[in-house]
Design a protein around this motif. Structure first.
Motif, PDB file in Angstrom:
ATOM      1  N   VAL A  37      85.553   2.828  -8.524  1.00  0.00           N
ATOM      2  CA  VAL A  37      86.492   1.991  -8.365  1.00  0.00           C
ATOM      3  C   VAL A  37      86.690   1.629  -6.955  1.00  0.00           C
ATOM      4  O   VAL A  37      86.246   2.305  -5.776  1.00  0.00           O
ATOM      5  N   ALA A  38      86.561  -0.532  -6.957  1.00  0.00           N
ATOM      6  CA  ALA A  38      86.193  -0.629  -5.554  1.00  0.00           C
ATOM      7  C   ALA A  38      87.503  -1.741  -5.781  1.00  0.00           C
ATOM      8  O   ALA A  38      88.116  -2.175  -6.407  1.00  0.00           O
ATOM      9  N   GLY A  39      88.095  -2.041  -5.166  1.00  0.00           N
ATOM     10  CA  GLY A  39      89.759  -2.843  -4.680  1.00  0.00           C
ATOM     11  C   GLY A  39      89.582  -3.094  -3.017  1.00  0.00           C
ATOM     12  O   GLY A  39      89.284  -2.743  -1.951  1.00  0.00           O
ATOM     13  N   THR A  40      90.774  -3.715  -2.882  1.00  0.00           N
ATOM     14  CA  THR A  40      91.514  -4.771  -1.601  1.00  0.00           C
ATOM     15  C   THR A  40      92.009  -3.620  -0.934  1.00  0.00           C
ATOM     16  O   THR A  40      92.066  -3.900   0.044  1.00  0.00           O
ATOM     17  N   TRP A  41      92.295  -2.766  -1.586  1.00  0.00           N
ATOM     18  CA  TRP A  41      94.162  -2.240  -1.235  1.00  0.00           C
ATOM     19  C   TRP A  41      93.669  -1.626  -0.347  1.00  0.00           C
ATOM     20  O   TRP A  41      92.665  -0.432  -0.606  1.00  0.00           O
ATOM     21  N   THR A  42      94.666  -1.413   0.561  1.00  0.00           N
ATOM     22  CA  THR A  42      94.518  -0.304   1.743  1.00  0.00           C
ATOM     23  C   THR A  42      95.868   1.117   2.351  1.00  0.00           C
ATOM     24  O   THR A  42      97.171   0.004   1.369  1.00  0.00           O
ATOM     25  N   GLY A  43      96.085   1.210   2.587  1.00  0.00           N
ATOM     26  CA  GLY A  43      97.421   2.140   2.816  1.00  0.00           C
ATOM     27  C   GLY A  43      98.445   2.771   1.904  1.00  0.00           C
ATOM     28  O   GLY A  43      97.980   2.940   1.302  1.00  0.00           O
ATOM     29  N   ALA A  44      99.814   1.839   1.971  1.00  0.00           N
ATOM     30  CA  ALA A  44     100.100   2.501   0.645  1.00  0.00           C
ATOM     31  C   ALA A  44      99.803   1.670  -0.414  1.00  0.00           C
ATOM     32  O   ALA A  44      99.730   2.640  -1.807  1.00  0.00           O
ATOM     33  N   GLY A  69      87.608  -1.790   0.036  1.00  0.00           N
ATOM     34  CA  GLY A  69      87.052  -3.421   0.799  1.00  0.00           C
ATOM     35  C   GLY A  69      87.459  -3.836   1.220  1.00  0.00           C
ATOM     36  O   GLY A  69      86.903  -5.034   2.421  1.00  0.00           O
ATOM     37  N   GLY A  70      89.114  -3.945   1.344  1.00  0.00           N
ATOM     38  CA  GLY A  70      89.645  -4.752   2.297  1.00  0.00           C
ATOM     39  C   GLY A  70      89.393  -6.129   1.778  1.00  0.00           C
ATOM     40  O   GLY A  70      89.145  -6.503   0.684  1.00  0.00           O
ATOM     41  N   GLY A  71      89.510  -7.247   3.761  1.00  0.00           N
ATOM     42  CA  GLY A  71      89.160  -8.194   3.012  1.00  0.00           C
ATOM     43  C   GLY A  71      87.248  -8.596   3.079  1.00  0.00           C
ATOM     44  O   GLY A  71      86.780 -10.141   2.593  1.00  0.00           O
ATOM     45  N   VAL A  75      81.806  -8.739  -0.361  1.00  0.00           N
ATOM     46  CA  VAL A  75      80.480  -8.278  -0.125  1.00  0.00           C
ATOM     47  C   VAL A  75      80.444  -7.276  -0.238  1.00  0.00           C
ATOM     48  O   VAL A  75      78.963  -6.977  -0.792  1.00  0.00           O
ATOM     49  N   LEU A  76      81.001  -6.593  -0.170  1.00  0.00           N
ATOM     50  CA  LEU A  76      80.835  -4.648  -0.618  1.00  0.00           C
ATOM     51  C   LEU A  76      80.300  -5.199  -1.975  1.00  0.00           C
ATOM     52  O   LEU A  76      79.479  -4.594  -2.572  1.00  0.00           O
ATOM     53  N   VAL A  77      81.114  -5.600  -3.120  1.00  0.00           N
ATOM     54  CA  VAL A  77      80.590  -5.335  -4.954  1.00  0.00           C
ATOM     55  C   VAL A  77      79.455  -5.957  -5.317  1.00  0.00           C
ATOM     56  O   VAL A  77      78.666  -5.345  -5.708  1.00  0.00           O
ATOM     57  N   SER A  78      78.967  -7.490  -4.581  1.00  0.00           N
ATOM     58  CA  SER A  78      78.218  -7.805  -4.622  1.00  0.00           C
ATOM     59  C   SER A  78      76.706  -7.512  -4.206  1.00  0.00           C
ATOM     60  O   SER A  78      75.761  -7.424  -4.588  1.00  0.00           O
ATOM     61  N   ALA A 388      83.662 -19.665  -4.306  1.00  0.00           N
ATOM     62  CA  ALA A 388      84.654 -18.225  -2.771  1.00  0.00           C
ATOM     63  C   ALA A 388      83.679 -19.241  -1.354  1.00  0.00           C
ATOM     64  O   ALA A 388      84.392 -19.346  -1.024  1.00  0.00           O
ATOM     65  N   GLY A 389      82.426 -20.186  -2.143  1.00  0.00           N
ATOM     66  CA  GLY A 389      82.651 -20.766  -0.854  1.00  0.00           C
ATOM     67  C   GLY A 389      83.606 -22.149   0.072  1.00  0.00           C
ATOM     68  O   GLY A 389      83.287 -22.794   0.724  1.00  0.00           O
ATOM     69  N   PHE A 390      84.614 -22.672  -1.533  1.00  0.00           N
ATOM     70  CA  PHE A 390      85.836 -23.690  -0.846  1.00  0.00           C
ATOM     71  C   PHE A 390      87.013 -23.421  -0.950  1.00  0.00           C
ATOM     72  O   PHE A 390      87.306 -23.582  -0.236  1.00  0.00           O
ATOM     73  N   GLY A 391      86.728 -22.270  -1.736  1.00  0.00           N
ATOM     74  CA  GLY A 391      88.580 -21.583  -1.632  1.00  0.00           C
ATOM     75  C   GLY A 391      88.621 -20.121  -1.768  1.00  0.00           C
ATOM     76  O   GLY A 391      90.129 -19.751  -1.517  1.00  0.00           O
ATOM     77  N   GLY A 392      87.679 -19.079  -1.794  1.00  0.00           N
ATOM     78  CA  GLY A 392      87.311 -17.586  -2.257  1.00  0.00           C
ATOM     79  C   GLY A 392      87.515 -16.865  -0.725  1.00  0.00           C
ATOM     80  O   GLY A 392      87.496 -15.407  -0.805  1.00  0.00           O
ATOM     81  N   GLY A 393      87.627 -17.133   0.583  1.00  0.00           N
ATOM     82  CA  GLY A 393      87.641 -16.096   1.724  1.00  0.00           C
ATOM     83  C   GLY A 393      87.462 -16.778   2.890  1.00  0.00           C
ATOM     84  O   GLY A 393      88.040 -17.852   2.991  1.00  0.00           O
ATOM     85  N   ASN A 394      87.555 -15.928   4.172  1.00  0.00           N
ATOM     86  CA  ASN A 394      87.215 -16.869   5.571  1.00  0.00           C
ATOM     87  C   ASN A 394      86.490 -17.899   5.039  1.00  0.00           C
ATOM     88  O   ASN A 394      85.385 -16.987   4.775  1.00  0.00           O
ATOM     89  N   GLY A 395      86.515 -18.581   6.248  1.00  0.00           N
ATOM     90  CA  GLY A 395      85.771 -19.282   6.589  1.00  0.00           C
ATOM     91  C   GLY A 395      85.565 -20.296   5.195  1.00  0.00           C
ATOM     92  O   GLY A 395      84.388 -21.220   5.126  1.00  0.00           O
TER      93      GLY A 395
END
Length: 431
Positions: A37-44, A69-71, A75-78, A388-395
């Motif tokens: 299983v993958a997700g963005t969550w880290t820490g607590a 995968g954090g932020g 990239v990780l999932v794809s 994603a290229g329009f509203g889904g991430g850094n850049g």
């Protein structure tokens, strides 16, 4: 009656996941099988979610590994999908990304008992958020109320103001705070995504739910007058003297965590912070202001003071394999039991209808969760529904263009709208 239904559903889910009837006893049908299983969550958040996965493993015998995968989750999932070794389940925050994986066949429709669990425990609205066309792909395990503004009670008391109900009132309260010697608002412009949330809340209030839906579906151009009016309102607020901590240039350098500290840290500088319910974890970590006492919130102001419209976000469990053990995990993530494990630890909202609100650790979190259930109008974060290229991430174009607008809020809103439309045409054309 709700408690009785929840108990009954929990018992049914337990028998379902055990793969047996009551007479057979507590078999563990997936002993020796593994899930990734993958997700963005880290820490607590990661630690709390891993408790959920362990509970599933204890019940079924499956061994579940979590990867953060954090932020860079996308990239990780794809990358795993492209390599032919996808995660069994990924916790994906963007419906637009879910739709892309569904179109390619990488994401698997939720079927059988898992689909029934979603239909039982989630409203039609949240089922639609997790669907592509007429097929269900996502279980919204975690939700977010992104239509709240947090404020320092001592700053409001000193200025003699109360939480505003309308957008005009918000401007008046902001000016009164400034006149009393406190900067009105901290804005984390360095992170980009909070600026898209500003736009979405303003647009939903000013243009209405129908226009919001049409803009999200690419049926309304970004050059529409309603978009220009929303940008004009944003620019007017951002450009007002001392409304933003550090001014527009300072806001552009302010990260999300810094903005929380600017309002609720040991040396607070501003009176308000717009962001979702998830800021409670960061406020608590800072340790100076207690949630519900010194740190309070009000609903995003409406045009006429009636309120009721919420921009929501969330993390949906999406299956990339259709093994029985994968669907069993999806069913478990749709259960009140799984939601309760994280809900009782704070920093988490659920829209699971079977979850007893008493499990939330404080009245503020409970009220935020219930507001998602009671809201007359709920719309998903618009930028998360775009390519994603329009509203889904850094850049992403929307992030970048709104950051440029924050840097120069006096820019003609029609020019900004035209740039957004050009970027959207490119992103949707290549989606």
């Amino acid at each position: 009656m709700r408690a009785a239904r929840a108990v009954a559903a929990g018992l049914c889910a337990a028998l379902l996941l055990a793969g047996c009837d009551a007479a057979e006893g507590p078999a563990k049908p997936f002993a020796g099988q593994s899930l990734d299983v993958a997700g963005t969550w880290t820490g607590a958040e990661q630690a709390n979610f891993e408790r959920v996965l362990r509970a599933f493993g204890d019940r079924t015998g499956a061994r579940v590994r979590y990867t953060s995968g954090g932020g860079d989750l996308g990239v990780l999932v794809s990358g795993q999908v492209a390599a032919g070794v996808p995660f069994d389940v990924a916790m994906i925050p963007q419906p637009g990304v879910i739709a892309r994986y569904a179109a390619s066949g990488a994401a698997k429709p939720i079927t059988g008992s898992a689909a029934e669990a979603v239909r039982t425990h989630f409203s039609p609205q949240w089922q639609r958020f997790g669907s592509v066309g007429d097929r269900l792909y996502g279980v919204y395990f975690k939700a977010a109320n992104k239509s709240v503004i947090w404020y320092r009670g001592d700053a409001f008391t000193a200025a003699g103001v109360t939480p505003p109900a309308t957008l005009d009132d918000l401007t008046t309260v902001s000016q009164t705070l400034v006149d009393a010697g406190t900067t009105a608002m901290a804005v984390p412009g360095a992170d980009g995504w909070p600026l898209t949330d500003w736009f979405e809340n303003l647009f939903l209030q000013l243009a209405g739910a129908d226009a919001y839906d049409r803009l999200a579906a690419r049926q309304l151009p970004w050059t529409d007058p309603a978009v220009v009016d929303t940008l004009r309102a944003m620019g007017r607020y951002w450009a007002a003297p001392r409304f933003l901590q550090g001014g527009p240039a300072g806001a552009l350098q302010t990260t999300f965590t810094r903005s929380v500290a600017d309002v609720f840290g040991q040396r607070p500088r501003a009176g308000m912070l717009y962001e979702g319910d998830f800021v409670t974890t960061e406020i608590a970590r800072l340790g100076r202001y207690r949630i519900g006492d010194g740190a309070r919130y009000f609903a995003w102001p409406s045009v006429d003071g009636t309120g009721g419209a919420i921009v929501a976000g969330g993390d949906a469990a999406v299956a990339f394999t259709d093994r029985p053990v994968t669907m069993a995990l999806m069913a478990y993530l749709a259960s009140p039991e799984a939601a309760a494990i994280m809900a009782r630890r704070g920093g988490f909202l659920s829209v699971n209808l079977g979850l007893d609100a008493a499990v939330y650790p404080d009245a503020t979190t409970r009220a935020l969760a219930e507001s998602l259930q009671r809201a007359t109008t709920v719309r998903f974060d618009l930028s998360d529904m775009t390519p994603a290229g329009f509203g889904g991430g850094n850049g992403a174009s929307m992030w970048r263009l709104l950051q440029e607008f924050l840097a120069a809020p006096g820019t003609d809103p029609a020019t900004v709208a035209a740039r957004l439309e050009t970027a959207a045409a490119i992103a949707y054309g290549g989606a």
